[in-house]
Every structure is written in structure tokens, then in C-alpha cells.
Design a protein around this motif. Structure first.
Motif, PDB file in Angstrom:
ATOM      1  N   LEU A  23      58.744   3.037 -27.983  1.00 13.13           N
ATOM      2  CA  LEU A  23      58.522   1.627 -27.553  1.00 13.13           C
ATOM      3  C   LEU A  23      59.796   1.008 -27.957  1.00 13.13           C
ATOM      4  O   LEU A  23      60.364   0.114 -27.017  1.00 13.13           O
ATOM      5  N   ALA A  24      60.534   1.301 -28.925  1.00 18.49           N
ATOM      6  CA  ALA A  24      61.689   0.718 -29.165  1.00 18.49           C
ATOM      7  C   ALA A  24      62.769   1.060 -28.626  1.00 18.49           C
ATOM      8  O   ALA A  24      63.825   0.197 -28.368  1.00 18.49           O
ATOM      9  N   SER A  25      62.645   2.027 -27.689  1.00 16.19           N
ATOM     10  CA  SER A  25      63.950   2.476 -26.830  1.00 16.19           C
ATOM     11  C   SER A  25      63.658   1.750 -25.457  1.00 16.19           C
ATOM     12  O   SER A  25      64.618   1.749 -24.651  1.00 16.19           O
ATOM     13  N   GLN A  26      62.382   1.159 -25.106  1.00 13.88           N
ATOM     14  CA  GLN A  26      62.181   0.547 -23.958  1.00 13.88           C
ATOM     15  C   GLN A  26      62.347  -0.988 -23.926  1.00 13.88           C
ATOM     16  O   GLN A  26      62.286  -1.654 -24.986  1.00 13.88           O
ATOM     17  N   ASP A  29      50.639  -3.990 -17.413  1.00 12.17           N
ATOM     18  CA  ASP A  29      50.761  -4.439 -18.518  1.00 12.17           C
ATOM     19  C   ASP A  29      49.561  -4.096 -19.465  1.00 12.17           C
ATOM     20  O   ASP A  29      48.254  -4.234 -19.081  1.00 12.17           O
ATOM     21  N   ILE A  30      49.903  -3.447 -20.780  1.00  8.27           N
ATOM     22  CA  ILE A  30      48.883  -3.752 -21.703  1.00  8.27           C
ATOM     23  C   ILE A  30      49.637  -4.215 -23.113  1.00  8.27           C
ATOM     24  O   ILE A  30      50.967  -3.844 -22.936  1.00  8.27           O
ATOM     25  N   ALA A  31      48.715  -4.364 -24.187  1.00  6.38           N
ATOM     26  CA  ALA A  31      49.524  -4.738 -25.320  1.00  6.38           C
ATOM     27  C   ALA A  31      50.100  -3.347 -26.095  1.00  6.38           C
ATOM     28  O   ALA A  31      49.483  -2.233 -25.864  1.00  6.38           O
ATOM     29  N   PRO A  32      51.198  -3.626 -26.724  1.00  5.85           N
ATOM     30  CA  PRO A  32      51.623  -2.400 -27.538  1.00  5.85           C
ATOM     31  C   PRO A  32      50.790  -1.801 -28.402  1.00  5.85           C
ATOM     32  O   PRO A  32      50.658  -0.503 -28.513  1.00  5.85           O
ATOM     33  N   GLU A  33      49.763  -2.316 -29.073  1.00  7.20           N
ATOM     34  CA  GLU A  33      48.677  -1.620 -29.506  1.00  7.20           C
ATOM     35  C   GLU A  33      48.094  -0.705 -28.844  1.00  7.20           C
ATOM     36  O   GLU A  33      47.610   0.374 -29.416  1.00  7.20           O
ATOM     37  N   LEU A  34      47.703  -1.077 -27.670  1.00  9.76           N
ATOM     38  CA  LEU A  34      46.945  -0.180 -26.570  1.00  9.76           C
ATOM     39  C   LEU A  34      48.183   0.930 -26.250  1.00  9.76           C
ATOM     40  O   LEU A  34      47.388   2.134 -25.875  1.00  9.76           O
ATOM     41  N   GLN A  35      49.110   0.549 -26.130  1.00  9.95           N
ATOM     42  CA  GLN A  35      50.339   1.461 -25.566  1.00  9.95           C
ATOM     43  C   GLN A  35      50.233   2.697 -26.469  1.00  9.95           C
ATOM     44  O   GLN A  35      50.353   3.915 -26.486  1.00  9.95           O
ATOM     45  N   GLY A  53      58.209  -1.884  -6.081  1.00  5.78           N
ATOM     46  CA  GLY A  53      58.716  -1.060  -7.648  1.00  5.78           C
ATOM     47  C   GLY A  53      57.693  -1.336  -8.433  1.00  5.78           C
ATOM     48  O   GLY A  53      57.219  -2.322  -9.039  1.00  5.78           O
ATOM     49  N   LEU A  54      56.961  -0.174  -8.776  1.00  6.40           N
ATOM     50  CA  LEU A  54      55.797  -0.076  -9.758  1.00  6.40           C
ATOM     51  C   LEU A  54      56.493   0.509 -11.323  1.00  6.40           C
ATOM     52  O   LEU A  54      56.948   1.425 -11.292  1.00  6.40           O
ATOM     53  N   THR A  55      56.229  -0.387 -12.167  1.00  7.59           N
ATOM     54  CA  THR A  55      56.837  -0.175 -13.589  1.00  7.59           C
ATOM     55  C   THR A  55      55.800  -0.687 -14.693  1.00  7.59           C
ATOM     56  O   THR A  55      54.764  -1.310 -14.602  1.00  7.59           O
ATOM     57  N   GLY A  56      56.141  -0.132 -15.844  1.00  9.34           N
ATOM     58  CA  GLY A  56      55.329  -0.497 -17.114  1.00  9.34           C
ATOM     59  C   GLY A  56      55.909   0.313 -18.148  1.00  9.34           C
ATOM     60  O   GLY A  56      56.500   1.398 -18.000  1.00  9.34           O
ATOM     61  N   GLY A  57      55.541  -0.119 -19.591  1.00 13.18           N
ATOM     62  CA  GLY A  57      56.000   0.757 -20.550  1.00 13.18           C
ATOM     63  C   GLY A  57      55.373   2.022 -20.653  1.00 13.18           C
ATOM     64  O   GLY A  57      54.385   2.247 -19.829  1.00 13.18           O
ATOM     65  N   ILE A  58      55.424   2.804 -21.652  1.00 18.76           N
ATOM     66  CA  ILE A  58      54.944   4.072 -21.859  1.00 18.76           C
ATOM     67  C   ILE A  58      53.410   3.930 -22.014  1.00 18.76           C
ATOM     68  O   ILE A  58      52.799   2.899 -22.469  1.00 18.76           O
ATOM     69  N   ALA A  59      52.671   4.614 -21.137  1.00 19.19           N
ATOM     70  CA  ALA A  59      51.059   4.822 -21.297  1.00 19.19           C
ATOM     71  C   ALA A  59      50.497   3.395 -20.710  1.00 19.19           C
ATOM     72  O   ALA A  59      49.253   3.044 -21.132  1.00 19.19           O
TER      73      ALA A  59
END
Ligand code: ATP
Length: 202
Positions: free
Chosen positions: A156-159, A131-137, A6-12
Motif C-alpha cells: 500500500l505504501a508503494s502505491q 475504490d475500497i478503503a485501505p482496511e478492506l484492501q 483505463g481501469l485502475t485501483g489499488g491492490i485487491a
């Protein structure tokens, strides 16, 4: 039984980029976003059920789903949202399992943006978080989609948070560096998964 990652991660974070690297090694991809569109495509049972409940006004002139209209119908309406989720989630889940069964590669990468949020990690053997930092996202999304910082922060707030996601990860890919660093991490994981697949067969 097929081994599923299962591959996942936040936006971008780089899910698509990482998935395409696994595909270069001949690994089949099962993409939850693609399947979520298929279950409401023209002629699908999903779309018929939606049109029956909400009316033909939810269809565009070409007969496809008016996504904005559907969003408006379920926005602030928990009962309708629940109905919709109860309709679509089992369809999506079944289609994902069907595609896993149909795969002929050594193992399968299932790309699911909301893997943990939607409890789809129950369908996989191991989880891999990009994984990347929110600033990079924020900067990568703004650059890719031409949207404002505020719009990205809203998504970001919805994830789930970075920390929550990392806490549930079996493996983590750090995608904050150069593309070549990504490639070497993917190769190492590919070899690890091939080993796990082989172990499972013996
Ligand atoms: P989403 O959740 O929005 O579907 P995603 O997780 O699939 O996104 P990608 O589309 O793979 O993420 O990557 C997001 C953006 O960041 C893309 O424009 C991609 O080209 C860029 N990108 C990915 N990895 C890197 C990297 N290592 N360095 C620089 N840019 C990158």
C-alpha cells in the motif's frame, strides 16, 4: 478510433472482478500485467536484451526469466532500473496499443494497476477507479494471498494514496459492498460507455 477505458485501483480493490463483469458484456480486455509478462517471455526480444546485459545467470533452467534475480539486480541500482524501464515500457505500451487496435468490441477496457503512477492514462479516453478503503484492501489481500498485514501495508505504501487516485478518476466504482451492487454499477457504466462510443462515431 477505438474508445479506451483505463481501469485502475489499488491492490485487491477488485480490478479483475470488475474487468470480468465488463467481459461478460462482450467487451475486450487489455491487461497490462499479462502484457508485462509477455514482453519478457521465452524467446522474446525483451528477454534476449536482459540476458545480454545481465548475463545468463538471470535465466532459470527452462530458459525463462528469473524474476527474483532481476529484481535483485535493479534493487537499489537506479541506473540498471532506468535501463530496464527504458527497454520494457515502450514494448509494453506498443503491445497494449496493438491489442486495442485488434479489438472488435464496441470499446476496450485497459486494466492497468499503476495507470496514474506510470502515466499510462495518456493512452486512454476515460479513467475508471475501483475504490475500497485501505482496511478492506488489507483484509481482502490477506485472505486472497495468505500474506501478513505488514506485507500488505508495505505494498500500500508503494502505491499512490486513495485520495490521489480518486482525484484523477473520471468515474468511480465503490466495491465495498455486495457483489450484486458491483454488478449494477458496472452495467450502468457499460451503458454510459456505449453511449460515449456512439457519440464518438457520429
Ligand atoms: P490486484 O491488484 O491484487 O491484482 P484486483 O484489484 O484485481 O487485485 P480482485 O482480485 O478482483 O482485485 O479482488 C481482490 C479480492 O477481493 C479477491 O479475492 C476477490 O474475490 C475479492 N472481492 C472482490 N470484490 C469483492 C466484493 N465486492 N466483496 C467481497 N470480496 C470481493
Amino acid at each position: 478510433k477505438k474508445f479506451v477505458v483505463g481501469l485502475t485501483g489499488g491492490i485487491a480493490s477488485g480490478k479483475t472482478t470488475v474487468a470480468n463483469l465488463f467481459a461478460e458484456y462482450g467487451i475486450d480486455l487489455v491487461d497490462a500485467d499479462v502484457i508485462a509478462r509477455e514482453v519478457v517471455s521465452i524467446g522474446s526480444d525483451g528477454l534476449k536484451a536482459i540476458a545480454q546485459r545481465f548475463g545468463q545467470s538471470l535465466l532459470l533452467t527452462d530458459g525463462s526469466l528469473d524474476r527474483a534475480a532481476l529484481r535483485a539486480q535493479v534493487f537499489n541500482n537506479p541506473e540498471q532500473r532506468l535501463w530496464l524501464n527504458n527497454l520494457l515500457h515502450p514494448m509494453i505500451r506498443q503491445k497494449m496499443l496493438d491489442q486495442v487496435q485488434a479489438s472488435t468490441s464496441a470499446y476496450v477496457i485497459m486494466v492497468v494497476p499503476l495507470l496514474f503512477e506510470n502515466h499510462l492514462d495518456s493512452l486512454v479516453d476515460t479513467t475508471l477507479v475501483v475504490d475500497i478503503a485501505p482496511e478492506l484492501q488489507i483484509s481482502r489481500t490477506m485472505q486472497r494471498d495468505g500474506v501478513s498485514k505488514q506485507q500488505v501495508e508495505h505494498i500500500l505504501a508503494s502505491q499512490m494514496t486513495r485520495e490521489q487516485r480518486l482525484a484523477q478518476a473520471d468515474n468511480i466504482i465503490d466495491n465495498q459492498g455486495e457483489y450484486e451492487l458491483l454488478r449494477s454499477q458496472v452495467l450502468a457504466l457499460h451503458q454510459q460507455y456505449l453511449q460515449l462510443t456512439a457519440d464518438q462515431e457520429t
